[in-house]
Design an enzyme around this catalytic site. Structure first.
Site, mmCIF file in Angstrom:
data_model
loop_
_atom_site.group_PDB
_atom_site.id
_atom_site.type_symbol
_atom_site.label_atom_id
_atom_site.label_comp_id
_atom_site.label_asym_id
_atom_site.label_seq_id
_atom_site.Cartn_x
_atom_site.Cartn_y
_atom_site.Cartn_z
ATOM 1 C CB ALA A 114 -20.194 -4.373 37.058
ATOM 2 C CE LYS A 128 -18.108 -0.671 36.286
ATOM 3 N NZ LYS A 128 -18.441 0.651 35.731
ATOM 4 N NE ARG A 170 -2.075 1.282 1.057
ATOM 5 C CZ ARG A 170 -1.311 2.283 0.609
ATOM 6 N NH1 ARG A 170 -0.598 3.001 1.463
ATOM 7 N NH2 ARG A 170 -1.262 2.561 -0.682
ATOM 8 C CG HIS A 171 -3.058 -3.660 -2.221
ATOM 9 N ND1 HIS A 171 -1.972 -3.058 -2.804
ATOM 10 C CD2 HIS A 171 -4.023 -2.710 -2.147
ATOM 11 C CE1 HIS A 171 -2.249 -1.814 -3.107
ATOM 12 N NE2 HIS A 171 -3.504 -1.556 -2.707
ATOM 13 C CG ASN A 197 0.560 0.911 -4.744
ATOM 14 O OD1 ASN A 197 0.364 -0.190 -4.240
ATOM 15 N ND2 ASN A 197 -0.328 1.889 -4.672
ATOM 16 N N GLY A 222 -6.374 3.918 -8.238
ATOM 17 C CA GLY A 222 -7.456 3.022 -8.655
ATOM 18 C C GLY A 222 -6.967 1.841 -9.471
ATOM 19 N NE ARG A 229 -4.924 -1.940 -5.583
ATOM 20 C CZ ARG A 229 -5.927 -1.491 -6.324
ATOM 21 N NH1 ARG A 229 -6.334 -2.186 -7.391
ATOM 22 N NH2 ARG A 229 -6.570 -0.378 -5.996
ATOM 23 C CD GLU A 279 -8.428 2.872 -2.123
ATOM 24 O OE1 GLU A 279 -9.379 2.831 -1.332
ATOM 25 O OE2 GLU A 279 -7.288 3.244 -1.794
ATOM 26 C CG HIS A 293 -7.945 -1.275 -1.815
ATOM 27 N ND1 HIS A 293 -7.158 -1.613 -2.880
ATOM 28 C CD2 HIS A 293 -8.923 -2.230 -1.740
ATOM 29 C CE1 HIS A 293 -7.636 -2.715 -3.457
ATOM 30 N NE2 HIS A 293 -8.711 -3.106 -2.772
ATOM 31 N NE ARG A 305 -4.991 7.556 4.166
ATOM 32 C CZ ARG A 305 -4.529 8.211 3.123
ATOM 33 N NH1 ARG A 305 -5.348 8.590 2.137
ATOM 34 N NH2 ARG A 305 -3.262 8.520 3.050
ATOM 35 C CE1 TYR A 332 -14.223 3.381 30.948
ATOM 36 C CE2 TYR A 332 -12.878 1.599 31.822
ATOM 37 C CZ TYR A 332 -14.012 2.392 31.885
ATOM 38 O OH TYR A 332 -14.937 2.187 32.876
HETATM 39 O O1 F6P Z 1 -2.421 5.215 -4.324
HETATM 40 C C1 F6P Z 1 -3.026 4.058 -3.861
HETATM 41 C C2 F6P Z 1 -4.495 4.298 -3.543
HETATM 42 O O2 F6P Z 1 -5.028 3.133 -2.966
HETATM 43 C C3 F6P Z 1 -5.358 4.717 -4.748
HETATM 44 O O3 F6P Z 1 -5.880 3.658 -5.493
HETATM 45 C C4 F6P Z 1 -6.404 5.573 -4.099
HETATM 46 O O4 F6P Z 1 -7.085 6.408 -5.015
HETATM 47 C C5 F6P Z 1 -5.571 6.314 -3.095
HETATM 48 O O5 F6P Z 1 -4.627 5.396 -2.613
HETATM 49 C C6 F6P Z 1 -6.324 6.873 -1.934
HETATM 50 O O6 F6P Z 1 -5.485 7.744 -1.216
HETATM 51 P P1 F6P Z 1 -5.666 9.334 -1.340
HETATM 52 O O7 F6P Z 1 -7.061 9.588 -0.899
HETATM 53 O O8 F6P Z 1 -4.645 9.902 -0.396
HETATM 54 O O9 F6P Z 1 -5.469 9.752 -2.759
#
Ligand code: F6P
Length: 420
Positions: free
Chosen positions: A20, A143, A226-227, A233, A239, A278, A298, A364, A369, A401
Site C-alpha cells: 500500500a 486495496k 484542439r484550437h 481547417n 500546418g 490559432r 503542430e 493541435h 493524439r 488502474y
Molecule cells: O488538419 C489539421 C492538422 O492539425 C494539420 O495541421 C496537421 O498536419 C494534421 O492535422 C495532422 O493530422 P494527420 O496526421 O491526420 O494529417
C-alpha cells in the site's frame, strides 16, 4: 515494435516497498512512459502469479514470516515471475518491471544474482512512505477493490490488509548506503518529496530517475482541446499559422463559458497553448495564467506546410502513399513524423506529470493524439489514429488502474470537410 530510442542492455526495474505504498502505481507508470518513448517494456506482478496459482483471497496469515508453507509458496511465485521476466527480457524486451514487495536483502540479493547471470542490469526502485494518512488512503481507495477481497466486506478488507502490512513490517529491510553500497537503487520518499540515488549509471536509468522525480500521487484531470476551427481547417490545409474561422471563434466563446462554469476561478487551472495563433486565439479571455510552448506546435509538415491533402497526393504521390502505409514513421520532407513528435513532447509529459493542479492544454490534432496515447497508455504507433475531434474537450483522469477519458463536445459543429 521495430524502433527504439537507443540501443541498450536490458534493464530490470525491481520494485521494493511495503504493501500500500504505491508500488503498482509507480510500476505501471514506468512501463507506460517507457512504452510511449518506444521501448519494449512490461510489468510482471508477483501478486498476479499468486492469485493465478493459489487463488485470490489468501488471508494476512499467509504473509506471516512464521508461516513456512506461505513463505515457500511466496518464494515459488517470485521465482516463477523472475523466470518469466528474464526469459521475456532476454528474448524480446528492453525494460521489465518486477512488481512485488521484495522486502528482504536476501530476496533482493537473489534477484540481483539472477539478473546479472542473465546479462540484465537490475535497478531497485524503493517506494517509501510512512505517512499513516497516505497509507490509510491507499488501503481504503485501492486495496479494498483488489481481487484478493472480492465478495468480502470493506471492513474485513481494510482490517485484513492492515494485518498483512504488519506481517511485512516484521521483516522489512529498507535499502541503505551501508548494506547496499554496491546496489543500483532509487529511493522515492513520500512520493516526490525526496529522492535518494545510489550507483545509478547509464542513459536509461538516468532518464527513469528524471521521470520518477516528476511523479506525485495526487489524482487530477488533464483537459485537452484542439484550437477552434482555423481558416486552414476550412480548406483542409495542413500546418501554417492561420487565424480562427468564425466557427472557431464561436468555439473559443463556448470554451470560455464552459471553463467559467466547470472550472471557476476559485479552482486552480493552468492553461498551456502552442506558439501558433490559432491556439492563442482559442485561449483568449479564459482569464487564467497561460503558458505558450513551442514544443506544443503542430507536427511540422515540412515542404508540405500549407498544402491541402489533395495537393500532397497530386504533387508528391509517393510521399502521400508512404504516409498512408506507415503514418507513424513517415516523416514529411524537412518536417516531422509522429515518432519525432513523441520525442519532442517528452518534456511536456514530464511537466504534465509534475503539475499538481489541473491543466488545460490547447494544442493541435497530432500533438494531442500523441499526448492522449501517453495519458491512456496506448501504444505510440496508434497515435496517428486517435480521435481528437475539433470543438471537443477531452477530460482525462489518470488513476491507479487506468485512465478515464471523457469527450465533451462543446460545439458548434465545424463546417470543414473531413480530412482523408
Ligand atoms: O488538419 C489539421 C492538422 O492539425 C494539420 O495541421 C496537421 O498536419 C494534421 O492535422 C495532422 O493530422 P494527420 O496526421 O491526420 O494529417
Amino acid at each position: 515494435m521495430t524502433w527504439r530510442p537507443v540501443d541498450l542492455d536490458p534493464v530490470a526495474l525491481v520494485m521494493v516497498g511495503k504493501p500500500a505504498r504505491g508500488k503498482t502505481y509507480t510500476a505501471r507508470r514506468l512501463a507506460r512512459y517507457t512504452n510511449w518513448l518506444g521501448y519494449r517494456s512490461r510489468v510482471f506482478n508477483v501478486g498476479t502469479y499468486r492469485r493465478e496459482r493459489l487463488g485470490a483471497g489468501q488471508p494476512a496469515s499467509f504473509f506471516s514470516p512464521d508461516n513456512r508453507e506461505g513463505r515457500a509458496a511466496r518464494e515459488a511465485m517470485a521465482e516463477a515471475a523472475v523466470d518469466d521476466l528474464l526469459a521475456w527480457l532476454v528474448a524480446d524486451g528492453e525494460i521489465a518491471v518486477l512488481d512485488a514487495t521484495n522486502s528482504t536483502r536476501r530476496r533482493r540479493a537473489w534477484i540481483r544474482g539472477r539478473c546479472e547471470a542473465a546479462g540484465v542490469q537490475p535497478v531497485f526502485v524503493e517506494v517509501v512512505c510512512e505517512r499513516p494518512e497516505v497509507i490509510a488512503r491507499n488501503v481504503r481507495e485501492v486495496k479494498v477493490d483488489s481481487p484478493d477481497y472480492v465478495g468480502r466486506s470493506k471492513d474485513h478488507a481494510i482490517e485484513d490488509f492492515f494485518a498483512r502490512i504488519r506481517e511485512y513490517d516484521r521483516v522489512y529491510e529498507t535499502l541503505d548506503p551501508t548494506h547496499d553500497a554496491d546496489v543500483s537503487y532509487v529511493r522515492l520518499i513520500d512520493m516526490g518529496e525526496r529522492i535518494e540515488l545510489n550507483r545509478i549509471e547509464g542513459f536509461l536509468p538516468g532518464q527513469l530517475v528524471v521521470f520518477l522525480m516528476h511523479l506525485h500521487d495526487l489524482q487530477r484531470p488533464v483537459y485537452l482541446t484542439r484550437h477552434g476551427e482555423s481558416l486552414f481547417n476550412v480548406e483542409n490545409r495542413i500546418g501554417g499559422d492561420p487565424d480562427l474561422s468564425p466557427a472557431g471563434q464561436a468555439y473559443a466563446a463556448n470554451l470560455r463559458s464552459w471553463v467559467a462554469e466547470h472550472l471557476p476561478t476559485t479552482q486552480p487551472l493552468t492553461v498551456w497553448t502552442s506558439t501558433l495563433r490559432r491556439t492563442a486565439q482559442t485561449a483568449q479571455g479564459l482569464g487564467r495564467a497561460t503558458r505558450a510552448w513551442k514544443l506544443l506546435d503542430e507536427i511540422d509538415a515540412g515542404d508540405c506546410d500549407g498544402w491541402t491533402y489533395g495537393e500532397v497526393a497530386e504533387r508528391m504521390p509517393a510521399d502521400f502513399h508512404a504516409r498512408k502505409a506507415d503514418k507513424f514513421r513517415y516523416r514529411y520532407p524537412r518536417g516531422e513524423s509522429y515518432q519525432d513528435l513523441i520525442a519532442r513532447l517528452e518534456p511536456v509529459v514530464l511537466e504534465l506529470e509534475r503539475q499538481q493542479e489541473p491543466v488545460l492544454v490547447i494544442a493541435h490534432q497530432a500533438v494531442l493524439r500523441a499526448l492522449v496515447c501517453y495519458l491512456v497508455g496506448s501504444p505510440p504507433e496508434r497515435s496517428p489514429y486517435v480521435e481528437v475531434p475539433l470543438h471537443t474537450v477531452l477530460r482525462i483522469t489518470p488513476g491507479p488502474y487506468g485512465s478515464e477519458v471523457v469527450h465533451l463536445p462543446l460545439g458548434p459543429v465545424p463546417a470543414h470537410p473531413a480530412a482523408p
